[in-house]
Scaffold this motif. Sequence first.
Motif, PDB file in Angstrom:
ATOM      1  N   VAL A 256      49.398  29.117  19.171  1.00 16.11           N
ATOM      2  CA  VAL A 256      48.694  27.853  18.946  1.00 16.11           C
ATOM      3  C   VAL A 256      49.409  26.717  19.682  1.00 16.11           C
ATOM      4  N   LEU A 257      50.732  26.730  19.656  1.00 18.66           N
ATOM      5  CA  LEU A 257      51.522  25.704  20.345  1.00 18.66           C
ATOM      6  C   LEU A 257      51.274  25.741  21.851  1.00 18.66           C
ATOM      7  N   PHE A 258      51.331  26.922  22.452  1.00  9.91           N
ATOM      8  CA  PHE A 258      51.145  27.055  23.896  1.00  9.91           C
ATOM      9  C   PHE A 258      49.737  26.621  24.317  1.00  9.91           C
ATOM     10  N   ALA A 259      48.734  27.141  23.621  1.00 14.53           N
ATOM     11  CA  ALA A 259      47.355  26.821  23.991  1.00 14.53           C
ATOM     12  C   ALA A 259      47.036  25.354  23.724  1.00 14.53           C
ATOM     13  N   GLY A 260      47.590  24.813  22.648  1.00 13.10           N
ATOM     14  CA  GLY A 260      47.363  23.401  22.357  1.00 13.10           C
ATOM     15  C   GLY A 260      47.909  22.506  23.451  1.00 13.10           C
ATOM     16  N   ALA A 261      49.087  22.833  23.978  1.00 14.46           N
ATOM     17  CA  ALA A 261      49.655  22.055  25.075  1.00 14.46           C
ATOM     18  C   ALA A 261      48.727  22.068  26.283  1.00 14.46           C
ATOM     19  N   THR A 262      48.132  23.208  26.560  1.00 15.43           N
ATOM     20  CA  THR A 262      47.196  23.303  27.683  1.00 15.43           C
ATOM     21  C   THR A 262      46.002  22.388  27.480  1.00 15.43           C
ATOM     22  N   VAL A 263      45.430  22.404  26.288  1.00 17.80           N
ATOM     23  CA  VAL A 263      44.254  21.580  26.009  1.00 17.80           C
ATOM     24  C   VAL A 263      44.583  20.102  26.128  1.00 17.80           C
ATOM     25  N   TYR A 264      45.682  19.664  25.514  1.00 18.34           N
ATOM     26  CA  TYR A 264      45.968  18.235  25.456  1.00 18.34           C
ATOM     27  C   TYR A 264      46.350  17.670  26.816  1.00 18.34           C
ATOM     28  N   VAL A 265      47.181  18.386  27.546  1.00 17.35           N
ATOM     29  CA  VAL A 265      47.515  17.904  28.886  1.00 17.35           C
ATOM     30  C   VAL A 265      46.278  17.920  29.776  1.00 17.35           C
ATOM     31  N   GLY A 266      45.449  18.958  29.609  1.00 13.36           N
ATOM     32  CA  GLY A 266      44.225  19.038  30.392  1.00 13.36           C
ATOM     33  C   GLY A 266      43.294  17.880  30.106  1.00 13.36           C
TER      34      GLY A 266
ATOM     35  N   LEU B  73      42.382  31.975  27.246  1.00 11.09           N
ATOM     36  CA  LEU B  73      42.148  32.114  28.686  1.00 11.09           C
ATOM     37  C   LEU B  73      41.157  31.056  29.193  1.00 11.09           C
ATOM     38  N   LEU B  74      40.179  30.689  28.380  1.00 10.28           N
ATOM     39  CA  LEU B  74      39.248  29.636  28.779  1.00 10.28           C
ATOM     40  C   LEU B  74      39.962  28.304  28.967  1.00 10.28           C
ATOM     41  N   THR B  75      40.901  27.985  28.084  1.00 11.63           N
ATOM     42  CA  THR B  75      41.637  26.730  28.241  1.00 11.63           C
ATOM     43  C   THR B  75      42.472  26.749  29.516  1.00 11.63           C
ATOM     44  N   GLY B  76      43.075  27.902  29.817  1.00 13.55           N
ATOM     45  CA  GLY B  76      43.840  28.013  31.055  1.00 13.55           C
ATOM     46  C   GLY B  76      42.959  27.816  32.277  1.00 13.55           C
TER      47      GLY B  76
ATOM     48  N   LEU C 243      36.967  22.351  26.224  1.00 15.64           N
ATOM     49  CA  LEU C 243      36.393  22.170  24.892  1.00 15.64           C
ATOM     50  C   LEU C 243      35.993  23.492  24.252  1.00 15.64           C
ATOM     51  N   VAL C 244      35.306  24.351  25.015  1.00 19.37           N
ATOM     52  CA  VAL C 244      34.904  25.646  24.454  1.00 19.37           C
ATOM     53  C   VAL C 244      36.144  26.431  24.045  1.00 19.37           C
ATOM     54  N   GLY C 245      37.155  26.433  24.915  1.00 18.06           N
ATOM     55  CA  GLY C 245      38.392  27.124  24.577  1.00 18.06           C
ATOM     56  C   GLY C 245      39.030  26.569  23.327  1.00 18.06           C
ATOM     57  N   ARG C 246      39.063  25.243  23.228  1.00 12.00           N
ATOM     58  CA  ARG C 246      39.685  24.647  22.049  1.00 12.00           C
ATOM     59  C   ARG C 246      38.909  24.975  20.780  1.00 12.00           C
ATOM     60  N   ALA C 247      37.580  24.912  20.846  1.00 16.42           N
ATOM     61  CA  ALA C 247      36.770  25.211  19.663  1.00 16.42           C
ATOM     62  C   ALA C 247      36.972  26.653  19.222  1.00 16.42           C
ATOM     63  N   VAL C 248      36.970  27.581  20.183  1.00 12.14           N
ATOM     64  CA  VAL C 248      37.216  28.995  19.855  1.00 12.14           C
ATOM     65  C   VAL C 248      38.612  29.160  19.284  1.00 12.14           C
ATOM     66  N   ASN C 249      39.589  28.490  19.892  1.00 11.16           N
ATOM     67  CA  ASN C 249      40.972  28.599  19.419  1.00 11.16           C
ATOM     68  C   ASN C 249      41.105  28.118  17.985  1.00 11.16           C
TER      69      ASN C 249
END
Length: 397
Positions: free
Chosen positions: A212-222, A276-279, A302-308
Amino acid sequence: MKNNTLPYLFYANFVILFVGFGLFPLLPVYALEVGATPGEVGVYLAIIYVAIAVGSMLPGWLPPRISRKRLFVAGGLIGVPGLFFLGFASTVWQVAALTALVWFSGGVGLSLSNVFTGVNSGRGRSGRSFSLLALSMPAGSLIGGLAVGPLVAWFGYRTMFIAISVLYATQPLVVFLKLADPEPATRAAKEAAVKGSAGRPGHRFGVLLLTVLFAGATVYVGRMGLSLSMKTLSFSPAAITSTSAVAGVVAVPLLLLMGVLADRLGRGRFLAVGYLLTGAGALVLIVSISLWQFWLAGTLLLVGRAVNDAMSSAVATDILPAGALARGLPWIRGVNSVAGILSFAGAGYLMEAFSAATVYVSIGLLAVSAAALVRLLSGNAVAVVPAPVLSQQPCSP
């Protein structure tokens, strides 16, 4: 879902996310307009995510005897004056303090909606329940993106903030009128407490939080990079917020489909797909110069974040003991907010020191790492295989 609470939880989430997604693309722009530098924009966003992290974790810190419904209502009421007075702020620190108040309020509400959903959903149906709740994210993104930007263009920031403060006031009202406190404990939870296992989430939950930490960083910086890049290219506020609207349209059918399939095919598999969608969204930003490219990047993020959000909560519901749900689920929101703090505190300065493309590649790799960790977990975690029994009774901690 017990007592037909899901529609009201959906509405509570929707109001919070309408405000969050409607405002967030404009927050860096608003901060720049009151005199902030790009580096200060990152610090400002980090501050508001400290607030949302504290708000998200608060329900997990409180003793079970404290009414979660009352906390839900109080948290919503706190955000109303924050939104109202944002329209009158004139310095970056006034903007930061008031936005932090709103984001704290949102953190409390989003965390408690997860708790209410988790304790009232059967474990075999957690993927569907959390996916339906997560539909509030694209709905909020779509309507917020369509409404907030034009409100600013037509009437200015002050009128926009006053208008959405009135909408936000309906959230605690619905919670007060329509929701009941979750049952304090079930027989299973009490037995687990006697055995000493109720408060021990286990190492699998720790691995889940790391993803969650890794993927969250991707979403927020993105998301921050998307707004700053569009501002640099002189896109209008309406164009910037349109990225949220377009993403919301695409996300709704995808979430409905994933919610149905996740409980059958494995919630962990869909969690890896979300990462993977967020990446992919971060990598698209490297080449984005046209509006449609920013739409694509925003949609993937957004789709990646919602799924996450949906699948991480569903996986947590599977792997946490019954007695640990009410305290464990807020950690999902809390760690996600910590990712925002770390990302925003450093992203602005990294973009000043290095190229934006370097930052986007780095956060894309973080998302891939998160997906890999889910795959490593899949051999052992109950959460990443289909639920064996779909007719079990709902359980509450």
